[in-house]
Enzyme design. Structure first.
Site, mmCIF file in Angstrom:
data_model
loop_
_atom_site.group_PDB
_atom_site.id
_atom_site.type_symbol
_atom_site.label_atom_id
_atom_site.label_comp_id
_atom_site.label_asym_id
_atom_site.label_seq_id
_atom_site.Cartn_x
_atom_site.Cartn_y
_atom_site.Cartn_z
ATOM 1 N N CYS A 105 0.829 -1.209 0.000
ATOM 2 C CA CYS A 105 0.000 0.000 0.000
ATOM 3 C C CYS A 105 0.863 1.257 0.000
ATOM 4 C CB CYS A 105 -0.900 0.053 1.238
ATOM 5 S SG CYS A 105 -2.001 -1.360 1.445
ATOM 6 N N ASP A 128 24.048 35.222 -12.358
ATOM 7 C CA ASP A 128 22.810 35.625 -13.027
ATOM 8 C C ASP A 128 22.390 37.006 -12.525
ATOM 9 O OD1 ASP A 128 20.189 36.021 -13.883
ATOM 10 O OD2 ASP A 128 19.643 33.919 -13.657
#
Length: 502
Positions: free
Chosen positions: A34, A442
């Site tokens: 399960c 960046d």
């Protein structure tokens, strides 16, 4: 597994949905495995064992629970966290490499012998490559059984089974029922809509929270007209897949992504779903990410405004690499125009499977290598880098796919003339789904850092970012969003609907 057995049992006892996909629970008394959040009565601690994959549970003789459907959950976030052989192999298995090329092909891609690969996967994941691929085929088969009206022989072929008998035996063994019963049960739940041949409607499960608006905005901000399209509520794009082509329309719902796929070859279903999940980063563990980043006072406000932020990945490595090089050093509008011109001139039209008459596939590396000099205006160092990269990919001197080692791919990209380290880092992070990548050069990221009160210098940001590990890719997404002045809109999530299921 990502968690200890003690913590795993606590997750099962509390039915914690955050652990669905991280492991499965085998119950010895019933022979069933399960998901952690299964609503059934919690088994005794001494009566369970835990497995890192569904394939490992199946290998141990357990069958899938009919109530909680443990194979229909988000994938394990472990594969993106792991840069080792097992993690790389699992990403390729999910993409259908074993079905297309066999275990020997998988081993060759990873640079190891078949025997060594099988030994490592069995030790790490509880099952070898054949068992892992079998579990993947079973999952694909269930999708086709429950969401289409295909004859079972067609389902078996599309899912990668060698014969109808092998398909029937696997479905009975894994799901403890027959294909007919699976289809009948799905039909009772929701009568499948009559769709054109090759069209599928699925539900892609995800882990909450999910920053749907921010993820769509990110993808659409860099979208190439014809290759991609969308609005504030959905995103679509064309797909180049192992056996054919396709298109995908993705619409975020409350607890899943509603996906409409149009494929020229249904054998590409598993690969398409895997690549779309990676594109939207649906297997991310957002709770762990938000908890870690929210502990930093500088990021806590951003995390509250955009819970469940994602780091979008890639559906096609060569495309991601070529687009990154095409866009390098250009404003967003100029980069889009440049990439769109290349796609419009060299991309292949997609006809017959979509109503979008402008839909095109991104050009193949071979076409870019041959014709980029003619299509791209004013040849420059950037144009030369695009051609050089396309030639290397076309000649198979460099592979850009999810099975690569991060350090090796980054190094190979840097060796290509004209490719700077930041571009190599960006491509590697997107293609491999690296959760811990940050480029401190960046300018948009640095601007976002400054707006949060962090020192906008490369050395200082690198030092501060060590505290964000192993989730620096997600921290970078927060910084870029703030730096680009695109905060989370806070709009309500779209309503939930039933449009098929995965």
């Amino acid at each position: 597994m990502l968690v200890s057995e003690e913590r795993a049992y606590r997750a099962v006892a509390s039915r914690d949905t955050r652990f669905d996909g991280c492991f499965v629970t085998g119950v010895r008394s019933t022979g069933i495995y399960c998901r952690p959040s299964c609503p059934a009565r919690t088994p005794k601690a001494g009566n369970v064992e835990f497995f890192p994959t569904a394939a490992a549970a199946q290998q141990a003789g357990y069958r899938s629970c009919r109530r909680c459907l443990p194979d229909a959950v988000p994938g394990s976030p472990e594969w993106d966290l792991r840069a080792d052989l097992a993690g790389r192999a699992m990403r390729l298995v999910d993409d259908g490499t074993v079905d297309r090329e066999g275990v020997s092909g998988l081993a060759a891609r990873l640079g190891y012998s078949t025997r060594h690969l099988t030994r490592v996967l069995t030790a790490e994941l509880g099952a070898g490559p054949l068992a892992l691929a079998r579990a993947h085929r079973a999952h694909t088969a269930r999708l086709l059984i429950e969401t289409t009206g295909l004859e079972f022989i067609e389902v078996a072929h599309a899912a990668g089974f060698a014969s109808l008998r092998q398909f029937n035996d696997t479905v009975r063994e894994v799901f403890a029922t027959t294909p007919t019963a699976l289809r009948d049960r799905a039909t009772r739940r929701t009568a499948p809509a009559k769709l054109p041949t090759g069209t599928l409607r699925l539900r892609l499960p995800l882990r909450l929270p999910f920053d749907a608006a921010g993820t769509l905005n990110f993808l659409l901000a860099e979208a190439v007209p014809g290759v991609e399209w969308g609005s504030s509520t959905h995103y679509g794009r064309t797909l180049r897949l192992p056996h054919g082509t396709g298109t995908a329309e993705l619409t975020p719902r409350r607890q899943h992504i509603a996906a409409t796929l149009r494929l020229t070859d249904l054998r590409d279903l598993g690969s398409a779903v895997t690549r779309l999940r990676r594109l939207l980063d649906l297997d991310c563990d957002p709770v762990a990410v938000d908890e870690a980043l929210g502990n930093d006072p500088a990021l806590s406000g951003a995390v509250r405004r955009a819970p469940g932020i994602r780091f979008p990945g890639s559906v096609d490595g060569p495309e991601t690499a070529l687009r990154a090089v095409l866009s390098r050093g250009l404003p967003r509008e100029a980069a889009t125009r440049r990439t769109a011109a290349l796609a419009d001139e060299l991309g292949e039209p997609v006809r017959g499977i979509t109503e979008n008459t402008r839909a095109r596939l991104f050009p193949r590396p071979e076409a870019v290598a041959e014709h980029a000099a003619r299509v791209l205006p004013r040849p420059s160092e950037g144009s030369a880098a695009v051609r050089a990269l396309a030639e290397r990919i076309a000649e198979d001197d460099i592979r850009v796919d999810a099975g690569r080692d991060d350090a090796e791919l980054r190094s190979e990209l840097r060796d290509i003339g004209g490719l700077d380290p930041a571009t190599a880092e960006h491509v590697t992070a997107r293609v491999l789904g690296e959760p811990d990548s940050l480029t401190p050069t960046d300018p948009v990221l640095l601007r976002g850092a400054a707006r949060l009160g962090l020192a906008p210098e490369r050395a200082e940001l690198t030092r501060h970012a060590r505290g964000w590990s192993p989730w620096r890719s997600y921290a970078a997404m927060h910084l870029r969003r703030i730096g680009a002045q695109q905060p989370h809109t806070g709009s309500e999530e779209p309503p939930d609907t039933e449009e098929g299921r995965e």
